[in-house]
Scaffold this motif. Structure first.
Motif, PDB file in Angstrom:
ATOM      1  N   ARG A   1     -34.609   2.697  35.834  1.00  0.00           N
ATOM      2  CA  ARG A   1     -33.290   1.417  35.335  1.00  0.00           C
ATOM      3  C   ARG A   1     -33.098   1.938  34.129  1.00  0.00           C
ATOM      4  N   ASN A   2     -33.911   2.444  33.062  1.00  0.00           N
ATOM      5  CA  ASN A   2     -33.244   2.853  31.817  1.00  0.00           C
ATOM      6  C   ASN A   2     -32.207   3.949  31.923  1.00  0.00           C
TER       7      ASN A   2
ATOM      8  N   ALA B   1     -28.893   2.368  33.136  1.00  0.00           N
ATOM      9  CA  ALA B   1     -28.395   1.802  32.307  1.00  0.00           C
ATOM     10  C   ALA B   1     -27.724   2.503  31.193  1.00  0.00           C
ATOM     11  N   SER B   2     -28.342   3.667  30.872  1.00  0.00           N
ATOM     12  CA  SER B   2     -27.635   4.572  29.862  1.00  0.00           C
ATOM     13  C   SER B   2     -26.456   5.293  30.471  1.00  0.00           C
TER      14      SER B   2
ATOM     15  N   SER C   1     -23.526   2.871  30.284  1.00  0.00           N
ATOM     16  CA  SER C   1     -23.039   2.488  29.025  1.00  0.00           C
ATOM     17  C   SER C   1     -22.316   3.800  28.712  1.00  0.00           C
TER      18      SER C   1
ATOM     19  N   LEU D   1     -31.736  -4.727  37.318  1.00  0.00           N
ATOM     20  CA  LEU D   1     -30.799  -4.485  36.000  1.00  0.00           C
ATOM     21  C   LEU D   1     -30.214  -5.658  36.001  1.00  0.00           C
TER      22      LEU D   1
ATOM     23  N   PHE E   1     -29.198  -6.404  32.035  1.00  0.00           N
ATOM     24  CA  PHE E   1     -28.208  -5.669  31.638  1.00  0.00           C
ATOM     25  C   PHE E   1     -26.691  -5.783  32.333  1.00  0.00           C
TER      26      PHE E   1
ATOM     27  N   TYR F   1     -23.333  -6.362  30.676  1.00  0.00           N
ATOM     28  CA  TYR F   1     -22.351  -5.420  30.813  1.00  0.00           C
ATOM     29  C   TYR F   1     -21.242  -5.878  30.979  1.00  0.00           C
TER      30      TYR F   1
ATOM     31  N   THR G   1     -32.978  -8.182  22.024  1.00  0.00           N
ATOM     32  CA  THR G   1     -34.027  -7.448  23.259  1.00  0.00           C
ATOM     33  C   THR G   1     -35.342  -8.322  23.153  1.00  0.00           C
TER      34      THR G   1
ATOM     35  N   TRP H   1     -32.395  -0.507  26.542  1.00  0.00           N
ATOM     36  CA  TRP H   1     -30.906  -0.650  26.852  1.00  0.00           C
ATOM     37  C   TRP H   1     -29.958  -0.754  25.471  1.00  0.00           C
TER      38      TRP H   1
ATOM     39  N   ARG I   1     -34.181   7.539  23.413  1.00  0.00           N
ATOM     40  CA  ARG I   1     -33.102   6.620  23.891  1.00  0.00           C
ATOM     41  C   ARG I   1     -32.164   6.944  22.704  1.00  0.00           C
TER      42      ARG I   1
END
Length: 455
Positions: free
Chosen positions: A254-255, A258-259, A262, A281, A284, A288, A318, A328, A409
């Motif tokens: 999921r990271n 999400a990257s 973005s 997600l 997020f 978004y 966060t 994220w 990240r």
């Protein structure tokens, strides 16, 4: 060469990158379809869990990332046979587990914090474990005290030596009552991997409940463990006499998803992330949408795109799951530099995770980091010691710059910034990104990014 550059170079070599540096000509929207496979934060832990079994395990959707290579090397050093039996599929056979030479473990440990999670399984299998100096991202104070205190509660004896920390269990490991002062993911994993074969019942309070934790629990249950997840972050583990191998498909990353989302927003692009799922997600996706990004959920993934028009400022806090993940916020901050107005990101998990913004400021972003955080009457997450806050004023055009990646990240965020910026950027230490992003250079090419390697 400094230690950070050494780790980055080693990670680049492990994953077959041609160079540890990339030159990006920015200002071009990313468009296309890419896929994400198993989560770094699950796959590596699932591999360690295979040590507990008396028969082989099969793990599917394993990403080709540096951290997986590190864990593979460590398992092989301990006598586990690791075989790639298909695309993204590993078979792990632990029948010949043996003590490893310190030099082999020490050579690998500097690139990852995973070795600490070998302790419980090794104490069960060999009666001892050795922890050398640990690596990982430099994003704040991540002490191993929680791990060592938990292991002591199980009956482990902890001794410091010139090699590192040596653990033994002269009387075996037994169930324990453990109350974590903070819902640490790593410490929760440590307790789970140790308690499943310990004699008696373990009660864990203050546990992390991230999706990757739940997936690890599912794996352990497949192996024969008895684990009950109760309300209010309480987990009960009844120790069993033996565990068998598992067959499991890793939860998606999921990271990474999400990257890329973005990146689509920051560059004005349109990216379909195959393998991404809505449930993991949701928080997020809410942010978004508030920022002005668009997404469409399909059975095989999620499409993320910039629908046109101005982006909107947001306030983000966060937190541990089920809150907005700390991983994220860094990629999202790049997109927020293009939003109209004042955005605030409260970082409550790690005290040094906003250090990456210095490079964004050099590229033209208007960001002020408040080292002691900011008060706000609308806060949902309780104020924590050492937290920070970033105030982002936008929109500001970004321009190319020379950037040195500091962590995983933050490094991907620097890539997004370089892709968003006008002009040329040279980004070094990209090997660090290979720790958690599979084939990211190939994916950039698929999405139409304009870049070249520099040897």
């Amino acid at each position: 060469m400094n230690p950070l550059a050494q780790d980055a170079t080693a990670a680049a070599k492990r994953t077959g990158l041609l160079s540890n540096q990339i030159i990006i000509n920015g200002g071009k929207p990313l468009r296309g379809r890419i896929n994400v496979r198993g989560a770094k934060n699950l796959a590596t832990k699932a591999m360690v869990a295979a040590l507990l079994a008396d028969t082989p395990s099969v793990l599917k959707d394993v990403p080709a990332i540096s951290d997986v290579r590190v864990v593979t090397g460590m398992l092989e050093a301990y006598g586990v046979t690791v075989t790639e039996t298909g695309d993204g599929e590993l078979t792990l056979d632990p029948k010949n587990v043996l003590k490893a030479h310190f030099a082999k473990i020490d050579a690998l440990a500097g690139s990852s914090r995973i070795p600490i999670l070998f302790c419980g399984p090794l104490l069960h299998r060999l009666g001892e474990a050795l922890i050398p100096d640990l690596g990982g991202c430099r994003i704040g104070d991540r002490p191993i005290d929680f791990h060592l205190d938990a292991l002591r509660a199980f009956g482990a004896v902890v001794d410091k030596s010139y090699e590192g920390i040596r653990l033994t269990a002269p009387e075996g490991l037994h169930g324990a009552n453990i109350d974590l002062p903070y819902p640490s993911v790593g410490a929760t994993e440590q307790v789970l991997l140790t308690a499943v074969l310990a004699k008696g019942v373990t009660e864990l309070k203050g546990a992390a409940i991230e999706p990757e934790i739940m997936d690890l629990i599912a794996i352990l249950q497949k192996m024969g463990a008895i684990i009950n997840v109760e309300p209010n972050r309480v987990i009960f583990i009844e120790g069993v006499e033996k565990l068998s191998g598992y067959h499991h498909r890793a939860l998606f990353d999921r990271n990474e998803a999400a990257s890329w989302a973005s990146a689509a927003l920051a560059t004005g692009g349109d990216i379909f992330v195959e393998g991404a799922k809505q449930q993991e997600l949701m928080n997020f996706l809410n942010i978004y949408r508030k920022v002005g990004g668009a997404f469409d959920i399909a059975e095989d993934g999620i499409r993320f795109w910039h629908p046109g028009g101005p982006l909107k400022p947001v306030v983000v806090e966060t937190d541990v799951h089920p809150g907005f993940m700390t991983d994220w916020q860094q990629p999202l901050i790049v997109a927020l530099t293009q939003a109209e107005g004042r955005s605030v990101v409260h970082e409550t998990v790690y005290e040094n995770r906003l250090g990456f913004t210095s490079a964004l400021i050099e590229m033209g972003a208007n960001i002020v980091v408040h080292e002691e955080g900011l008060e706000s009457i609308s806060r949902r997450v309780p104020r924590r010691p050492l937290e920070q806050a970033a105030v982002i004023i936008g929109p500001t055009p970004l321009h190319g710059a020379d950037v040195e990646i500091p962590d995983l990240r933050g490094g991907f965020s620097h890539l997004i910034a370089a892709l968003t910026a006008d002009g040329q950027s040279t980004v070094s230490n990209i090997g660090i990104i290979a720790r958690g992003y599979e084939h990211f250079v190939d994916k950039l090419e698929t999405l139409g990014a304009d870049f070249i390697y520099e040897g």
